[in-house]
Design a protein around this motif. Structure first.
Motif, mmCIF file in Angstrom:
data_model
loop_
_atom_site.group_PDB
_atom_site.id
_atom_site.type_symbol
_atom_site.label_atom_id
_atom_site.label_comp_id
_atom_site.label_asym_id
_atom_site.label_seq_id
_atom_site.Cartn_x
_atom_site.Cartn_y
_atom_site.Cartn_z
ATOM 1 N N ALA A 402 -19.190 -25.217 20.415
ATOM 2 C CA ALA A 402 -19.692 -24.187 19.367
ATOM 3 C C ALA A 402 -19.320 -22.944 20.355
ATOM 4 O O ALA A 402 -19.368 -22.944 21.339
ATOM 5 C CB ALA A 402 -21.274 -24.434 19.639
ATOM 6 N N LYS A 403 -19.304 -22.018 19.316
ATOM 7 C CA LYS A 403 -19.254 -20.402 19.807
ATOM 8 C C LYS A 403 -20.286 -20.041 19.621
ATOM 9 O O LYS A 403 -21.384 -20.001 18.940
ATOM 10 C CB LYS A 403 -18.224 -19.584 18.895
ATOM 11 C CG LYS A 403 -18.018 -18.189 19.427
ATOM 12 C CD LYS A 403 -17.139 -18.141 20.452
ATOM 13 C CE LYS A 403 -17.336 -16.810 21.356
ATOM 14 N NZ LYS A 403 -18.582 -16.673 21.880
ATOM 15 N N THR A 404 -20.690 -19.211 20.998
ATOM 16 C CA THR A 404 -22.378 -18.847 21.213
ATOM 17 C C THR A 404 -22.010 -17.333 20.802
ATOM 18 O O THR A 404 -20.816 -16.641 20.247
ATOM 19 C CB THR A 404 -22.609 -18.488 22.631
ATOM 20 O OG1 THR A 404 -21.381 -17.959 23.496
ATOM 21 C CG2 THR A 404 -22.493 -20.044 23.403
ATOM 22 N N GLY A 405 -23.140 -16.555 20.446
ATOM 23 C CA GLY A 405 -23.029 -15.093 20.330
ATOM 24 C C GLY A 405 -24.524 -14.332 20.546
ATOM 25 O O GLY A 405 -25.527 -15.069 20.284
ATOM 26 N N THR A 406 -24.314 -13.480 21.492
ATOM 27 C CA THR A 406 -25.726 -12.777 21.915
ATOM 28 C C THR A 406 -25.618 -11.485 21.880
ATOM 29 O O THR A 406 -24.593 -10.897 22.583
ATOM 30 C CB THR A 406 -25.962 -13.453 23.228
ATOM 31 O OG1 THR A 406 -26.063 -14.886 23.469
ATOM 32 C CG2 THR A 406 -27.337 -12.990 23.828
ATOM 33 N N LEU A 407 -26.562 -10.688 21.321
ATOM 34 C CA LEU A 407 -26.872 -9.323 21.491
ATOM 35 C C LEU A 407 -28.254 -9.185 21.349
ATOM 36 O O LEU A 407 -28.815 -10.223 20.990
ATOM 37 C CB LEU A 407 -26.039 -8.640 20.199
ATOM 38 C CG LEU A 407 -24.644 -8.244 20.269
ATOM 39 C CD1 LEU A 407 -24.372 -7.505 18.731
ATOM 40 C CD2 LEU A 407 -24.091 -7.278 21.103
ATOM 41 N N THR A 408 -28.614 -8.198 21.908
ATOM 42 C CA THR A 408 -30.094 -7.615 21.719
ATOM 43 C C THR A 408 -30.388 -7.788 20.154
ATOM 44 O O THR A 408 -29.954 -7.248 19.230
ATOM 45 C CB THR A 408 -30.308 -6.227 22.063
ATOM 46 O OG1 THR A 408 -30.071 -6.431 23.544
ATOM 47 C CG2 THR A 408 -32.096 -6.345 22.140
#
Length: 457
Positions: A402-408
């Protein structure tokens, strides 16, 4: 990657329904097919040649949807998976603004849907779209070339969009250049850099000045060792000049910018690893700089300006070419750093579903290979990031890609897994605005992926 500014995105409440129309997507595994794609991209965006129906029918009621397979029967395991997701998507750690989709790639049906057409901030899941466009337009074997040319007493280092250029590569370029200079009886030279392949770097819509140069460097066509500095081209030129001097050629004056002339004599060149390898690295580590460089090189490959606008336009047209729904799709960069990006989970799932089709394996296989594996050290799903170490998700280690994604204010996880019978399950989960601790949100997301795999039954 993170952004300290908090923002609650606007969303669209339309929801895709269960049974999906089968997508007859074009094969793009050969160079001829890629040429046809590039030619198609030259057609105005409104051209019917690129139009494709949405793969999702709208139900519009805002509820989770479980779909039957073509035989009209949902297996007991899938029924249990969908029931578990109905409960687990309400986990307070995920907040109230969460969407998700699970597809059965083999039967071309939607097994579960929770607000899947709602457009949310996808963070680094944008890199899935960027990779798809780059590989489709440029081809998996494409290489980026950095050159050294000589003219009017000056060696010019010419950037070719290789974001993976290293000091070792630059050393070889310098060594070859020095050999040529000495054979011509030259022991002194000026040094310049040419990064004119890309327009002057700018901030994407939705970025802020705080991103430069640590989270993402100004996007230039020349950089060495991925260094995060304001002017990567001059930095590379200065490194090159030092290497020349260390090899016995004196450099006069400062390193300056110069556009290479067509009469300049080629002296040396370096070719990057194939694009397929570059994409794998970019996805494993979620490298923002590689993603933004690929966006520009993809635009150039399709005959468009090497800008955010040129690149995102090509991404949209490539996805449309594959039959991926662009309903409520809004894209402003290649990395997902933009807080104005909006992509539905349904669209991300459709992009990933392409990876399960053998006809796309040659062109898009690097995306599947590059997706982090649950528990894989050195990737964004590795133990060093605290992923898949929760009691409920540990069972999925090694079983989920899986591809992760993280922003505030935004966490996403989109990927694939196989059932015990070897059938592909494609999923995408996005949350925006949760006030829980980031690690707690990620634990909840990992639990959803483990639910799709079936190991957390």
């Amino acid at each position: 990657m993170s952004n300290a500014a908090e923002e609650t995105p606007q969303t669209n409440a339309s929801v895709p329904g269960g049974r999906r129309r089968h997508r007859r997507t074009p094969s793009s595994g050969s160079p001829g097919a890629r040429r046809a794609l590039v030619l198609a991209l030259a057609v105005p965006m409104a051209s019917a040649a690129l139009a494709a129906p949405s793969a999702f029918a709208a139900s519009g009621d805002g509820t989770a949807v479980t779909a039957a397979d073509p035989s009209g029967v949902v297996g007991a395991d899938d029924q249990q998976m969908a029931a578990n997701l109905d409960t687990r998507v309400l986990d307070q750690r995920l907040g109230a603004d969460v969407s998700g989709v699970v597809l059965d790639a083999d039967s071309d049906s939607t097994l579960w849907d929770h607000n899947g057409a709602t457009a949310l901030m996808p963070a680094s899941n944008v890199k899935l779209a960027t990779s798809t466009a780059a590989l489709s337009v440029l081809g998996p074997h494409h290489r980026f070339t950095t050159k050294v040319v000589y003219g009017d007493g000056t060696l010019t280092l010419v950037g070719g969009g290789d974001r993976t250029l290293t000091s070792a590569d630059l050393t070889e370029l310098a060594r070859t250049a020095v050999a040529g200079l000495k054979s011509a009886g030259l022991t002194s030279v000026k040094v310049a850099v040419d990064d004119s392949l890309f327009p002057t770097p700018t901030l994407a819509d939705g970025w802020n000045d705080g991103y430069y140069p640590d989270t993402v460097a100004p996007v230039r066509a020349l950089v060495v060792d991925g260094r995060g500095v304001q002017d990567t081209a001059l930095d590379a030129g200065q490194t090159f000049a030092k290497l020349l001097a260390a090899d016995g050629v004196s450099v006069t004056g400062d390193v300056v910018r110069r556009t290479a002339d067509h009469t300049d004599v080629p002296v040396a060149r370096h070719r990057s690893a194939p694009l397929s390898d570059v994409v794998r690295v970019m996805l494993k580590t979620s490298d923002n700089n590689i993603a933004e460089t690929l966006l520009r090189m993809t635009a150039l490959g399709a005959g468009r300006p090497a800008t955010f606008e040129g690149g995102t336009e090509v991404v949209r047209e490539v996805l449309r070419h594959y039959g991926v729904s662009l309903d409520h799709f809004e894209l402003h960069d290649g990395s997902g750093l933009s807080r104005t990006d909006r992509i539905p989970a349904a669209t991300l799932a459709q992009v990933l579903e392409l990876l399960t089709e053998p006809r796309h394996a040659h062109t898009l296989g690097a995306i599947l290979d590059g997706l982090p594996v649950a528990g894989e050290a050195g990737s964004t799903l590795g133990p060093e990031w605290g992923r898949f170490d929760d009691p409920h998700s540990q069972c999925a280690v090694g079983k989920v890609q899986a591809k992760t994604g993280t922003l505030t204010g935004a966490v996403a996880l989109s990927g694939l897994t196989r059932t015990d019978d070897g059938e592909w399950r494609v999923f995408s989960f996005i949350e925006n605005g949760s006030t829980a601790a980031p690690n707690d949100i990620k634990d909840a997301m990992d639990g959803l992926a483990a639910t799709v795999n079936g190991c957390w039954a």
